[in-house]
Write a protein that holds these residues in place. Structure first.
Motif, PDB file in Angstrom:
ATOM      1  N   SER A  67       0.811  -1.224   0.000  1.00 15.66           N
ATOM      2  CA  SER A  67       0.000   0.000   0.000  1.00 15.66           C
ATOM      3  C   SER A  67       0.843   1.274   0.000  1.00 15.66           C
ATOM      4  N   TYR A  68       2.130   1.121  -0.294  1.00 15.15           N
ATOM      5  CA  TYR A  68       3.023   2.289  -0.223  1.00 15.15           C
ATOM      6  C   TYR A  68       3.598   2.635  -1.592  1.00 15.15           C
ATOM      7  N   ASP A  69       3.873   3.930  -1.753  1.00 16.60           N
ATOM      8  CA  ASP A  69       4.519   4.410  -2.973  1.00 16.60           C
ATOM      9  C   ASP A  69       6.041   4.372  -2.858  1.00 16.60           C
ATOM     10  N   LEU A  70       6.538   4.498  -1.635  1.00 18.37           N
ATOM     11  CA  LEU A  70       7.980   4.564  -1.398  1.00 18.37           C
ATOM     12  C   LEU A  70       8.307   3.732  -0.176  1.00 18.37           C
ATOM     13  N   VAL A  71       9.323   2.888  -0.312  1.00 20.32           N
ATOM     14  CA  VAL A  71       9.799   2.075   0.810  1.00 20.32           C
ATOM     15  C   VAL A  71      11.276   2.371   1.022  1.00 20.32           C
ATOM     16  N   LEU A  72      11.585   2.773   2.239  1.00 15.61           N
ATOM     17  CA  LEU A  72      12.970   3.001   2.638  1.00 15.61           C
ATOM     18  C   LEU A  72      13.344   1.880   3.581  1.00 15.61           C
ATOM     19  N   ASP A  73      14.154   0.964   3.097  1.00 14.22           N
ATOM     20  CA  ASP A  73      14.387  -0.317   3.770  1.00 14.22           C
ATOM     21  C   ASP A  73      15.824  -0.359   4.266  1.00 14.22           C
ATOM     22  N   VAL A  74      16.014  -0.563   5.561  1.00 15.73           N
ATOM     23  CA  VAL A  74      17.362  -0.537   6.129  1.00 15.73           C
ATOM     24  C   VAL A  74      17.605  -1.784   6.962  1.00 15.73           C
ATOM     25  N   GLY A  75      18.842  -2.300   6.878  1.00 12.36           N
ATOM     26  CA  GLY A  75      19.243  -3.397   7.736  1.00 12.36           C
ATOM     27  C   GLY A  75      19.613  -2.887   9.113  1.00 12.36           C
ATOM     28  N   GLY A  76      20.233  -3.727   9.874  1.00 13.07           N
ATOM     29  CA  GLY A  76      20.555  -3.367  11.254  1.00 13.07           C
ATOM     30  C   GLY A  76      21.926  -2.769  11.442  1.00 13.07           C
ATOM     31  N   ALA A  77      22.720  -2.695  10.385  1.00 10.56           N
ATOM     32  CA  ALA A  77      24.102  -2.247  10.540  1.00 10.56           C
ATOM     33  C   ALA A  77      24.153  -0.770  10.906  1.00 10.56           C
ATOM     34  N   ALA A 101      22.201  -1.028   3.814  1.00 12.39           N
ATOM     35  CA  ALA A 101      22.630  -1.869   4.926  1.00 12.39           C
ATOM     36  C   ALA A 101      22.686  -1.101   6.235  1.00 12.39           C
ATOM     37  N   SER A 102      22.780   0.230   6.152  1.00 17.75           N
ATOM     38  CA  SER A 102      22.921   1.035   7.363  1.00 17.75           C
ATOM     39  C   SER A 102      22.144   2.328   7.222  1.00 17.75           C
ATOM     40  N   GLY A 103      21.973   3.007   8.350  1.00 19.92           N
ATOM     41  CA  GLY A 103      21.307   4.294   8.334  1.00 19.92           C
ATOM     42  C   GLY A 103      22.047   5.323   7.503  1.00 19.92           C
ATOM     43  N   ARG A 104      23.352   5.220   7.450  1.00 19.87           N
ATOM     44  CA  ARG A 104      24.141   6.154   6.662  1.00 19.87           C
ATOM     45  C   ARG A 104      23.794   6.022   5.175  1.00 19.87           C
TER      46      ARG A 104
END
Length: 663
Positions: A67-77, A101-104
């Motif tokens: 149901s989303y137009d944009l997905v910002l997908d991050v791992g735990g690193a 892989a990371s927030g950066r």
């Protein structure tokens, strides 16, 4: 989440709210791990959605994305992985996805989406992997904590005072610093040094009893993935620790640096490291103890190594007390002579920071031969974003094409500078003025620096397109073309009306603004053009001159050795030539000087008229400020033309072949 600019109305540069319209009008899911940088991303999206009617939600790694137009997908690193993947499976109207892989990496992915705008939500995007080519992408602030009696608040700064320091103390304006960090992260910069490389007494104390001030800055930069660095004095063990010596091989000195560095990391756990200017222009260094620059760098590197820190050791080392009559001494040779023999002797966490040219950020220099001469040493190339010798942010001079030429240069004929370097470092052009960079159009230099640090092979004109679209998100075609008209060729225009054919330094001593053809000619600084009645230029050939040309690999040494093969734009840097010498471009040296100086003025006058035509397309305050500065640029360009041309008419006795009046 801070607003897109400080509360005093400082211009938000290339991140006005409208730039986030495409994201802010969508349904977005931030999925996966957390951490401070993911929170920053979430705050950015939430702020955009509040403005433009979209929505944002959080979800776990397995949350439904349908149901989303944009997905910002991050791992735990939470490490330094800065890469991200962009894709859109659009056959069934699926979402645009950024995976990191990371927030950066997620933060950089978000700003990439902002650059792309509406287009990223249309059509199908095959997976694109984005990662920075250079791990070190840094800005050095030459900011003084206390106002220096000669250099002022910001040495070689042309945009007001420091955004960090005022009246000998920290400004404590976190919102301004956070907004600045946001700008830097948006173009890919990941490190900043917060004080002058010429470390005066007040700056020296930032390392010890005033480290809390640095920690407060680091807290704001941390929110946007930027590591804070500090310029330190090589003599700190003496100045701050009361030791009798700063000898890098002295056990007590090594212990002092280890203890001082441990104390820094106690309050700034992600501290980036040190920047050092040593044995240069009066700054103390290892030569006082008979030690090498590798010895000096390595004692600081050893102190930083347990914490993952880096020492940036500047290669700007030369004799600044030269005799102008001694033509065997050549300042251009100095960095290579000092550092090439030390290749392989620097610690793994020491970075040799080399100016892009052998002299001092002139409008035209050859690429420094040091860059191709130290393959076993980590290397950062230093550029000057602040316009010390290129108009001081009173003149329009977009430096992207010059920097691109440097980064694409192949010292060995095969591998580009941008591939040889570990990092790119820029001397900041930012201050506390209302447009961040003094001249509103000088913002383009700051943005271009960051984007070329991320991708040294990028087309600078495409980077400029990005800056235009981010600064003016709804710009009509007339404004886009007008901005390109005044910016695209502005570096070469500046070159035309200032110093010709690579000779450099025809500036007023001290403040370096405006013409003075002989201003440095008889000084101890080693910046000579050797103009006489017969010719002009410096003989740096191996056969008859200083031998500087031979510092290059053979592929370039052979080119520079001969005036017949040397590129025109550098020919007076490498050769002393008669005024009647015929250049490769078909003109004589003297006629080239006359023609380019007349042409340069005409080009500035034309650019002024283009800017005037954009009056109804640009915010009134911004337009008026640039128009005012164009009047000064035209006046200054005419002054350059008249002084340089009349000087060489008197020296050579050769009139202008086109019969123009020379004052």
């Amino acid at each position: 989440m801070p607003p897109p600019g400080p509360p005093d109305g400082t211009d938000p540069a290339w991140l006005p709210p409208a730039a986030f319209r495409a994201i802010g009008s969508r349904r977005t899911l931030v999925r996966g791990g957390g951490g401070p940088l993911v929170e920053t991303v979430f705050g950015e999206v939430a702020g955009a959605c509040a403005r433009f009617g979209g929505s944002v939600a959080r979800g776990g790694a397995t949350a439904d994305v349908s149901s989303y137009d944009l997905v910002l997908d991050v791992g735990g690193a939470q490490g330094d992985d800065e890469s991200f993947v962009l894709r859109r499976d659009a056959e069934g109207g699926g979402p645009t996805t950024v995976t990191a892989a990371s927030g950066r990496g997620l933060l950089y992915g978000l700003f990439h989406l902002v650059r792309l705008g509406e287009g990223v939500f249309q059509g199908r995007w095959e997976p694109e992997v984005h990662r920075p080519a250079l791990p070190l992408r840094m800005l050095d602030h030459w900011d003084n904590v206390a106002v220096h009696p000669v250099m002022g608040q910001v040495e070689r700064g042309y945009a007001g005072g420091s955004i960090f320091w005022v009246d000998g103390r920290a400004r404590h304006e976190p919102q301004r610093v956070r907004a600045y960090a946001r700008l830097l992260a948006a173009c890919g910069i990941n490190a900043v040094a917060v004080n002058n490389v010429n470390v005066h007494e007040t700056e020296a104390h930032l390392l010890t009893d005033r480290i809390g001030d640095v920690a407060s800055l680091a807290e704001e930069f941390r929110a946007y993935g930027i590591r804070t660095h500090l310029s330190v004095s090589f003599a700190a063990p003496v100045l701050l620790g009361g030791l009798a010596s700063a000898d890098p091989l002295d056990a007590g000195v090594r212990e002092w640096w280890a203890d001082a560095t441990a104390a820094v990391y106690d309050v700034i756990p992600d501290f980036g490291g040190y920047v050092v200017k040593a044995d240069s222009e009066g700054q103390p260094g290892p030569f006082a103890y008979g030690r090498s620059h590798a010895d000096g760098a390595n004692v600081l590197a050893a102190a930083l190594e347990p914490y993952g820190g880096t020492v940036h050791w500047r290669a700007f080392v030369y004799d600044h007390r030269q005799d102008w009559r001694d033509r065997s001494t050549d300042r251009a040779r100095a960095a290579y002579d000092h550092f090439a023999p030390l290749d392989g002797e620097f610690a793994p966490n020491a970075v040799l920071q080399v100016k892009h040219g052998p002299m001092d950020f002139q409008v035209r220099e050859p690429v420094s031969p040091v860059i191709g001469a130290v393959p076993r040493t980590r290397l950062a190339v230093e550029l000057q974003v602040t316009q010390e010798y290129t108009g001081q942010q009173r003149h329009v001079c977009w430096l992207g094409p010059m920097w691109s030429d440097v980064l694409r240069f192949r010292p060995d004929g095969e591998t580009a500078v941008g591939q040889l370097a570990d990092g790119l470092v820029g001397v900041s052009n930012v201050g506390d003025g209302p447009y961040w960079t003094g001249h509103p159009l000088a913002q383009a230099n700051l943005y271009t620096f960051g984007r070329l640090a991320w991708d040294p092979g990028a087309d600078p004109l495409r980077v400029l397109d990005e800056w235009v679209s981010l600064t003016h998100p709804d710009a009509p075609d007339a404004l886009v073309s007008g901005l390109h008209a005044v910016l695209d060729g502005s570096w070469r225009t500046y070159e035309k009306y200032t110093a010709p054919l690579g000779v450099g330094f025809m500036v007023q001593p001290g403040h370096h603004y405006g013409p003075s053809v002989d201003g440095y000619e008889y000084s101890p600084w080693g910046t000579y053009h050797f103009a006489d009645r017969d010719g002009v230029g410096v003989d740096r050939s191996a056969a008859t001159g200083t031998g500087y040309a031979a510092q290059y690999a053979k592929v370039w040494a052979d080119v520079y050795e001969s005036a017949e093969s040397c590129p025109d734009e550098l020919v007076l840097f490498f050769h002393h030539l008669p005024y009647g010498h015929l250049l490769r471009g078909g003109s004589t040296v003297i006629q080239h000087i006359y023609d380019t100086h007349f042409d340069g003025v005409a080009e500035v006058e034309a650019a002024r008229e283009v800017w005037a035509s954009l009056r109804d397309l640009v915010e009134p305050g911004r337009h008026a400020r640039v128009a005012e500065l164009y009047e000064e640029q035209v006046r200054s360009a005419r002054e350059w033309r008249d002084q340089v041309n009349s000087y060489f008419l008197r020296k050579s006795g050769v009139p202008d072949a086109r019969g123009r009046r020379i004052y």
